[in-house]
Design a protein around this motif. Structure first.
Motif, PDB file in Angstrom:
ATOM      1  N   PHE A 147      -0.093 -12.923   5.380  1.00 19.47           N
ATOM      2  CA  PHE A 147      -1.440 -13.390   5.077  1.00 19.47           C
ATOM      3  C   PHE A 147      -1.638 -13.667   3.588  1.00 19.47           C
ATOM      4  O   PHE A 147      -2.646 -14.242   3.193  1.00 19.47           O
ATOM      5  CB  PHE A 147      -2.470 -12.367   5.558  1.00 19.47           C
ATOM      6  CG  PHE A 147      -2.616 -12.329   7.054  1.00 19.47           C
ATOM      7  CD1 PHE A 147      -3.647 -13.008   7.692  1.00 19.47           C
ATOM      8  CD2 PHE A 147      -1.707 -11.624   7.839  1.00 19.47           C
ATOM      9  CE1 PHE A 147      -3.780 -12.987   9.068  1.00 19.47           C
ATOM     10  CE2 PHE A 147      -1.834 -11.593   9.223  1.00 19.47           C
ATOM     11  CZ  PHE A 147      -2.866 -12.276   9.841  1.00 19.47           C
ATOM     12  N   SER A 148      -0.715 -13.226   2.758  1.00 17.28           N
ATOM     13  CA  SER A 148      -0.739 -13.525   1.330  1.00 17.28           C
ATOM     14  C   SER A 148       0.713 -13.702   0.893  1.00 17.28           C
ATOM     15  O   SER A 148       1.636 -13.269   1.597  1.00 17.28           O
ATOM     16  CB  SER A 148      -1.432 -12.409   0.542  1.00 17.28           C
ATOM     17  OG  SER A 148      -0.700 -11.197   0.613  1.00 17.28           O
ATOM     18  N   TRP A 165       3.665  -0.479   4.219  1.00 21.45           N
ATOM     19  CA  TRP A 165       2.325  -0.942   4.558  1.00 21.45           C
ATOM     20  C   TRP A 165       1.964  -2.084   3.624  1.00 21.45           C
ATOM     21  O   TRP A 165       2.054  -1.949   2.402  1.00 21.45           O
ATOM     22  CB  TRP A 165       1.294   0.171   4.419  1.00 21.45           C
ATOM     23  CG  TRP A 165       1.366   1.251   5.461  1.00 21.45           C
ATOM     24  CD1 TRP A 165       2.369   1.467   6.357  1.00 21.45           C
ATOM     25  CD2 TRP A 165       0.390   2.279   5.687  1.00 21.45           C
ATOM     26  NE1 TRP A 165       2.084   2.557   7.131  1.00 21.45           N
ATOM     27  CE2 TRP A 165       0.881   3.075   6.748  1.00 21.45           C
ATOM     28  CE3 TRP A 165      -0.821   2.607   5.092  1.00 21.45           C
ATOM     29  CZ2 TRP A 165       0.168   4.182   7.225  1.00 21.45           C
ATOM     30  CZ3 TRP A 165      -1.530   3.697   5.575  1.00 21.45           C
ATOM     31  CH2 TRP A 165      -1.042   4.477   6.635  1.00 21.45           C
ATOM     32  N   VAL A 166       1.545  -3.210   4.201  1.00 19.26           N
ATOM     33  CA  VAL A 166       1.162  -4.401   3.446  1.00 19.26           C
ATOM     34  C   VAL A 166      -0.344  -4.604   3.602  1.00 19.26           C
ATOM     35  O   VAL A 166      -0.839  -4.708   4.732  1.00 19.26           O
ATOM     36  CB  VAL A 166       1.915  -5.650   3.950  1.00 19.26           C
ATOM     37  CG1 VAL A 166       1.547  -6.874   3.105  1.00 19.26           C
ATOM     38  CG2 VAL A 166       3.425  -5.425   3.942  1.00 19.26           C
ATOM     39  N   ASN A 167      -1.052  -4.669   2.496  1.00 16.10           N
ATOM     40  CA  ASN A 167      -2.502  -4.833   2.565  1.00 16.10           C
ATOM     41  C   ASN A 167      -2.869  -6.225   3.083  1.00 16.10           C
ATOM     42  O   ASN A 167      -2.132  -7.199   2.865  1.00 16.10           O
ATOM     43  CB  ASN A 167      -3.122  -4.624   1.178  1.00 16.10           C
ATOM     44  CG  ASN A 167      -4.591  -4.244   1.246  1.00 16.10           C
ATOM     45  OD1 ASN A 167      -5.141  -4.009   2.322  1.00 16.10           O
ATOM     46  ND2 ASN A 167      -5.229  -4.162   0.096  1.00 16.10           N
ATOM     47  N   LEU A 168      -4.005  -6.299   3.761  1.00 19.36           N
ATOM     48  CA  LEU A 168      -4.573  -7.576   4.173  1.00 19.36           C
ATOM     49  C   LEU A 168      -5.691  -7.953   3.216  1.00 19.36           C
ATOM     50  O   LEU A 168      -6.494  -7.100   2.824  1.00 19.36           O
ATOM     51  CB  LEU A 168      -5.128  -7.484   5.598  1.00 19.36           C
ATOM     52  CG  LEU A 168      -4.114  -7.452   6.736  1.00 19.36           C
ATOM     53  CD1 LEU A 168      -4.807  -7.142   8.057  1.00 19.36           C
ATOM     54  CD2 LEU A 168      -3.363  -8.778   6.847  1.00 19.36           C
ATOM     55  N   LEU A 199       0.802  -1.218   0.000  1.00 13.73           N
ATOM     56  CA  LEU A 199       0.000   0.000   0.000  1.00 13.73           C
ATOM     57  C   LEU A 199       0.835   1.269   0.000  1.00 13.73           C
ATOM     58  O   LEU A 199       0.495   2.242  -0.678  1.00 13.73           O
ATOM     59  CB  LEU A 199      -0.918   0.026   1.230  1.00 13.73           C
ATOM     60  CG  LEU A 199      -1.983  -1.062   1.312  1.00 13.73           C
ATOM     61  CD1 LEU A 199      -2.606  -1.078   2.705  1.00 13.73           C
ATOM     62  CD2 LEU A 199      -3.058  -0.859   0.255  1.00 13.73           C
ATOM     63  N   MET A 200       1.891   1.283   0.765  1.00 15.72           N
ATOM     64  CA  MET A 200       2.655   2.512   0.957  1.00 15.72           C
ATOM     65  C   MET A 200       4.089   2.174   1.322  1.00 15.72           C
ATOM     66  O   MET A 200       4.340   1.164   1.986  1.00 15.72           O
ATOM     67  CB  MET A 200       2.021   3.354   2.084  1.00 15.72           C
ATOM     68  CG  MET A 200       2.615   4.739   2.257  1.00 15.72           C
ATOM     69  SD  MET A 200       2.165   5.462   3.866  1.00 15.72           S
ATOM     70  CE  MET A 200       3.367   4.631   4.935  1.00 15.72           C
ATOM     71  N   GLY A 246      -6.870  -2.677   9.141  1.00 18.41           N
ATOM     72  CA  GLY A 246      -7.048  -3.247   7.818  1.00 18.41           C
ATOM     73  C   GLY A 246      -5.790  -3.628   7.062  1.00 18.41           C
ATOM     74  O   GLY A 246      -5.876  -4.110   5.929  1.00 18.41           O
ATOM     75  N   PHE A 247      -4.608  -3.462   7.667  1.00 24.12           N
ATOM     76  CA  PHE A 247      -3.358  -3.770   6.950  1.00 24.12           C
ATOM     77  C   PHE A 247      -2.259  -4.040   7.972  1.00 24.12           C
ATOM     78  O   PHE A 247      -2.517  -4.124   9.173  1.00 24.12           O
ATOM     79  CB  PHE A 247      -2.968  -2.627   6.010  1.00 24.12           C
ATOM     80  CG  PHE A 247      -2.760  -1.300   6.695  1.00 24.12           C
ATOM     81  CD1 PHE A 247      -1.504  -0.880   7.071  1.00 24.12           C
ATOM     82  CD2 PHE A 247      -3.848  -0.474   6.967  1.00 24.12           C
ATOM     83  CE1 PHE A 247      -1.317   0.341   7.706  1.00 24.12           C
ATOM     84  CE2 PHE A 247      -3.674   0.748   7.603  1.00 24.12           C
ATOM     85  CZ  PHE A 247      -2.411   1.147   7.966  1.00 24.12           C
TER      86      PHE A 247
END
Length: 305
Positions: free
Chosen positions: A188-189, A127-130, A39-40, A66-67
């Motif tokens: 998570f991914s 930042w890593v998205n979930l 994300l960032m 959320g992340f």
């Protein structure tokens, strides 16, 4: 061979709180780069801080939801506390992996020791998205100490010319996947997060799954990628992604100049899900953002001790 899409010059830096002077290398609110599932990325390039005997510099209590946030300390130290009870001092080479999940409050400051002595400070925050199915996972904190992070040698003509710290994901050293080194961080991914340090006037080849989006942050030095694309300090390299085949690998060649190079590699399978961001919250819909704001105001993210 994975082809370069673009080499991005660092945007102008800005202050986060009064302790982190960062170049915002990419941001999900702009969405002009191929970054999913990341994300960032904020990069605080080396900067000297004078000794500070008063209040430590940093960022006070604030929420996330959320992340995940990942902080890598290269120079200086960061003191972290959060509403799960997690926290500690992130020292040189350490990595903090904080899963905001269903909501967390935290703070980040220069450590007391670093504040007293002053010195050079350098860090990365990613930042890593979930995935949507994991947005409500319980918040948690992982401290990945430098000494526990797997280190893999890079070689050229059977000579060691650098190393990779495999923070998360895995490093595949041959196309038959005979040698696979797994990172310490749990995700998570499917993602890879590596620190790369390559000697001067060297060339290495790395393997990345074809299904991953791929980026390189050049922290120090300059590189020539695939013998045609130049990139230097504080630049971000994005790559084309042409396949969703999870069983094939792409190669990338990296050649360094006379000063060597230090890089951060980020790759991951894109989530391809809607992104709705509002400050420290990243969800999939406007309704979920409104609920996140309501939950935070209702005290559902916990309290700082």
């Amino acid at each position: 061979m994975r082809q370069v899409e673009h080499v991005h010059t660092a945007p102008r830096p800005h202050w986060v709180g009064d302790g982190f002077h960062v170049n915002p290398m990419f941001n999900h609110m702009v969405g002009d780069k191929r970054t999913d599932p990341f994300l960032m990325l904020d990069y605080a390039s080396p900067q000297y801080f004078v000794p500070n005997q008063a209040t430590p510099r940093g960022v006070g209590q604030h929420p996330h939801k959320g992340f995940e946030t990942v902080t890598i300390a290269y120079k200086g130290e960061v003191a972290h506390r959060d509403s799960t009870g997690g926290g500690g001092i992130i020292k040189k080479g350490d990595v903090q992996w904080m899963t905001a999940g269903n909501g967390i409050i935290h703070e980040e400051f220069h450590s007391d020791e670093f504040s007293k002595t002053g010195g050079d400070f350098e860090m990365v925050q990613l930042w890593v998205n979930l995935p949507a199915k994991d947005k409500a996972t319980p918040a948690k904190y992982q401290l990945l100490p430098n000494e526990d992070i797997p280190v893999v040698s890079l070689s050229q003509n059977q000579k060691t010319v650098g190393q990779v710290r495999v923070i998360a994901g895995e490093m595949i050293q041959d196309e038959q996947k005979i040698s696979v080194i797994k990172g310490l961080g749990t995700t998570f991914s499917p993602i890879n997060l590596w620190d790369m340090d390559i000697d001067a006037n060297s060339e290495v080849s790395i393997l990345i799954p074809s299904s991953h989006n791929l980026m390189l942050l050049i922290r120090q030095g300059d590189v020539l990628i695939n013998d045609k694309n130049s990139a230097k300090q504080r630049e971000l390299v994005t790559f084309e992604t042409e396949s969703d085949d999870t069983n094939t690998l792409d190669s990338v060649s990296i050649r360094t100049g006379e000063n060597g190079a230090e890089l951060v590699l980020m790759s991951g399978v894109p989530l391809n899900e809607p992104i709705v961001g509002y400050g420290p919250f990243v969800m999939n819909t406007e309704a979920e953002i409104r609920q996140a704001v309501f939950d935070f105001n209702a005290g559902k993210f916990g309290q700082m001790a």
